[in-house]
Design a protein around this motif. Structure first.
Motif, PDB file in Angstrom:
ATOM      1  N   UNK A 203       0.828  -1.213   0.000  1.00  0.00           N
ATOM      2  CA  UNK A 203       0.000   0.000   0.000  1.00  0.00           C
ATOM      3  C   UNK A 203       0.860   1.259   0.000  1.00  0.00           C
ATOM      4  N   UNK A 204       2.072   1.169   0.554  1.00  0.00           N
ATOM      5  CA  UNK A 204       2.962   2.332   0.636  1.00  0.00           C
ATOM      6  C   UNK A 204       3.376   2.828  -0.747  1.00  0.00           C
ATOM      7  N   UNK A 205       3.182   2.008  -1.784  1.00  0.00           N
ATOM      8  CA  UNK A 205       3.457   2.472  -3.147  1.00  0.00           C
ATOM      9  C   UNK A 205       2.474   3.543  -3.602  1.00  0.00           C
ATOM     10  N   UNK A 206       1.336   3.615  -2.879  1.00  0.00           N
ATOM     11  CA  UNK A 206       0.290   4.598  -3.202  1.00  0.00           C
ATOM     12  C   UNK A 206      -0.040   4.595  -4.687  1.00  0.00           C
ATOM     13  N   UNK A 207      -0.303   3.397  -5.193  1.00  0.00           N
ATOM     14  CA  UNK A 207      -0.567   3.226  -6.618  1.00  0.00           C
ATOM     15  C   UNK A 207      -1.563   2.073  -6.716  1.00  0.00           C
ATOM     16  N   UNK A 208      -2.817   2.392  -7.035  1.00  0.00           N
ATOM     17  CA  UNK A 208      -3.873   1.373  -7.017  1.00  0.00           C
ATOM     18  C   UNK A 208      -3.590   0.215  -7.980  1.00  0.00           C
ATOM     19  N   UNK A 209      -2.831   0.496  -9.020  1.00  0.00           N
ATOM     20  CA  UNK A 209      -2.578  -0.528 -10.023  1.00  0.00           C
ATOM     21  C   UNK A 209      -1.827  -1.732  -9.458  1.00  0.00           C
TER      22      UNK A 209
ATOM     23  N   UNK B 177       8.643  -0.887 -17.200  1.00  0.00           N
ATOM     24  CA  UNK B 177       9.437  -1.921 -16.537  1.00  0.00           C
ATOM     25  C   UNK B 177       9.800  -1.542 -15.095  1.00  0.00           C
ATOM     26  N   UNK B 178      10.133  -0.282 -14.880  1.00  0.00           N
ATOM     27  CA  UNK B 178      10.522   0.144 -13.529  1.00  0.00           C
ATOM     28  C   UNK B 178       9.365  -0.015 -12.556  1.00  0.00           C
ATOM     29  N   UNK B 179       8.162   0.375 -13.018  1.00  0.00           N
ATOM     30  CA  UNK B 179       6.980   0.269 -12.160  1.00  0.00           C
ATOM     31  C   UNK B 179       6.641  -1.202 -11.907  1.00  0.00           C
ATOM     32  N   UNK B 180       6.750  -2.018 -12.962  1.00  0.00           N
ATOM     33  CA  UNK B 180       6.552  -3.456 -12.780  1.00  0.00           C
ATOM     34  C   UNK B 180       7.470  -4.001 -11.704  1.00  0.00           C
ATOM     35  N   UNK B 181       8.725  -3.653 -11.764  1.00  0.00           N
ATOM     36  CA  UNK B 181       9.699  -4.232 -10.829  1.00  0.00           C
ATOM     37  C   UNK B 181       9.437  -3.780  -9.397  1.00  0.00           C
ATOM     38  N   UNK B 182       9.002  -2.535  -9.261  1.00  0.00           N
ATOM     39  CA  UNK B 182       8.668  -2.034  -7.932  1.00  0.00           C
ATOM     40  C   UNK B 182       7.453  -2.787  -7.388  1.00  0.00           C
ATOM     41  N   UNK B 183       6.431  -2.950  -8.223  1.00  0.00           N
ATOM     42  CA  UNK B 183       5.228  -3.698  -7.822  1.00  0.00           C
ATOM     43  C   UNK B 183       5.575  -5.161  -7.514  1.00  0.00           C
ATOM     44  N   UNK B 184       6.336  -5.777  -8.426  1.00  0.00           N
ATOM     45  CA  UNK B 184       6.637  -7.208  -8.276  1.00  0.00           C
ATOM     46  C   UNK B 184       7.440  -7.461  -7.000  1.00  0.00           C
ATOM     47  N   UNK B 185       8.342  -6.541  -6.680  1.00  0.00           N
ATOM     48  CA  UNK B 185       9.097  -6.681  -5.428  1.00  0.00           C
ATOM     49  C   UNK B 185       8.123  -6.737  -4.254  1.00  0.00           C
ATOM     50  N   UNK B 186       7.151  -5.814  -4.246  1.00  0.00           N
ATOM     51  CA  UNK B 186       6.240  -5.712  -3.097  1.00  0.00           C
ATOM     52  C   UNK B 186       5.241  -6.859  -3.033  1.00  0.00           C
ATOM     53  N   UNK B 187       4.722  -7.296  -4.189  1.00  0.00           N
ATOM     54  CA  UNK B 187       3.617  -8.258  -4.100  1.00  0.00           C
ATOM     55  C   UNK B 187       4.042  -9.679  -4.457  1.00  0.00           C
ATOM     56  N   UNK B 188       5.267  -9.867  -4.856  1.00  0.00           N
ATOM     57  CA  UNK B 188       5.672 -11.221  -5.232  1.00  0.00           C
ATOM     58  C   UNK B 188       7.001 -11.636  -4.600  1.00  0.00           C
TER      59      UNK B 188
END
Lengths: 285, 285
Positions: A203-209, B177-188
């Motif tokens: 959630x700290x990413x503050x990005x709903x996606x 890609x940068x946003x993917x990697x940030x998301x993937x780190x957090x949720x995977x």
């Protein structure tokens, strides 16, 4: 005289949520009678309607009506109930609780008069849902049911608890309360905290996606974060010292992993991950 | 000329493990042909035997035989394959990879000659098992398939990728890609590390009996700890900066939770847990 045969027991259940409702359903037909009480009168009515219990417990008129009393409330409520029992429950009876932490509970149980014979209990079958509506006669089937005896626990109470555990299809595991709480912190309560921390960090990413990318791995790893908060507060705060030690261990492990990643230490990281993977896989066998 | 219609594509798949084997199965009958390659010749033979692929890719003789090449190896192998492609693959073709981290991969893709038109991809459907034997035609069904376009990615490649995603039953999600990697780190990837840390912390009790108490909560929270280590090493070490930030966030959250527990701050802890619980429950809807 204290009852030693489960089939002849008049069982009382205090707290008719997921655990209390399920144990009442699981014991139906295997005991003489099941009475129940809940702080919410609506819940008592619903338990009577769906025949989870035979009759309700009248706290103002208890004259030797119960042989086995099961406390199935959250830990905080159990700690409140135990000292009140001598005033509201007459006669001799066995007392078993289903609380998720045990040290404080057995300490309070130890103050009870001799006519009440206590034994700590904890069935390992949490769900992230709660309430009578979720009660399930098979909730305890093939699950571990931990017993944490006191020094004063009578052999008759232990024997009756084993009958009860067999009747609901569970597996008994007897350990002392301190060891239970240390284990429970590591395998049940800290996983709740890491679930919470994982959701907080995402959630700290503050990005709903980010939530669109959450696959089964994230859902499974954070399922416990949906647990009932009141129940978890009781658990966390009644097991503080074991909790803090277990959290510190998880923190130390994360720190070690982060340092291996930061140093790009592939072989060190591999050795660490291989060892833990083996331990986790052994759990499935 | 570059092929724009999936049904007419000659598809090549490099890496015939869980992902590559599954995408080959899922595309069968929906493309002109599927050829495959794996560093393990036994795997190629088994893929031919179970008709996951129509024929094997002969790396020594590639003369304009592939319209869409899918790189389905672990991240490290994908990073090795990309710079070799201009030498071993003739003609113009679309290139999509299925790697779990994207920044390094699109950086290397960006060096390819114009005849190869690249696009990063990541289907969000990890299993803690791997290998061709686990391949499943329905692996991608209703799962999110992330696309991470490069600036140079052609509209035709993007359109073909969307046809492919529809053909395997997945849902496209396009982010950089940068946003993917940030998301993937957090949720995977951090959930993998907390799984590892939870098993390590439980094992630190050095008491075998603790595993007897592990119920579904612990098993779910630590399922990812059984993931393939080589695959995870590639992921963790190819996404270091996002990983370290995400781990630090989890650690900060655990620290805050530990301090609330230590101070016995019931209302502060309740506010924290309530908020996160709501976010987690919203994930199910």
């Amino acid at each position: 005289m204290i009852q030693e045969n489960l089939a002849e027991c008049r069982v009382g259940v205090i707290g008719l949520g997921l655990m209390g409702g399920s144990i009442a359903l699981a014991l139906r037909g295997k005991v003489q009678s099941i009475s129940g009480y809940d702080i919410d009168p609506d819940v008592i009515r619903r338990a009577l309607d769906r025949r989870s219990i035979d009759f309700s417990i009248d706290l103002a008129d208890q004259t030797d009506r119960i042989d086995l009393l099961i406390l199935a409330a959250p830990v905080g409520a159990i700690l409140d109930w135990i000292p009140r029992l001598p005033k509201i429950m007459a006669g001799s009876f066995h007392l078993i609780d289903l609380g998720s932490t045990k040290s404080l509970i057995v300490e309070v149980m130890n103050q009870l008069p001799d006519r009440i014979t206590p034994l700590g209990g904890h069935p390992m079958c949490g769900k992230e849902i709660s309430g009578l509506a979720a009660a399930d006669t098979n909730l305890f089937r093939e699950r571990v049911f931990v017993l944490t005896p006191l020094e004063r626990t009578l052999p008759a109470t232990t024997a009756l608890a084993h009958q009860m555990i067999a009747a609901i299809g569970a597996q008994p595991l007897t350990i002392d309360a301190e060891r239970h709480d240390r284990f429970a912190a590591a395998i049940s309560h800290v996983p709740y905290l890491t679930s919470i921390a994982l959701v907080a960090a995402a959630a700290a990413n503050e990005d709903q996606l980010i939530w669109n990318m959450a696959a089964t791995g994230f859902r499974d790893s954070t399922r416990l974060a949906a647990s009932d908060v009141t129940m978890m507060l009781d658990i966390l705060l009644s097991n503080r010292s074991a909790m803090l030690k277990a959290v510190a261990r998880v923190q130390a492990s994360l720190q070690e992993l982060a340092e291996l990643i930061e140093r790009d230490d592939r072989s060190g990281l591999r050795a660490y991950l291989d060892k833990i993977r083996e331990q986790r896989i052994a759990l499935n066998t």
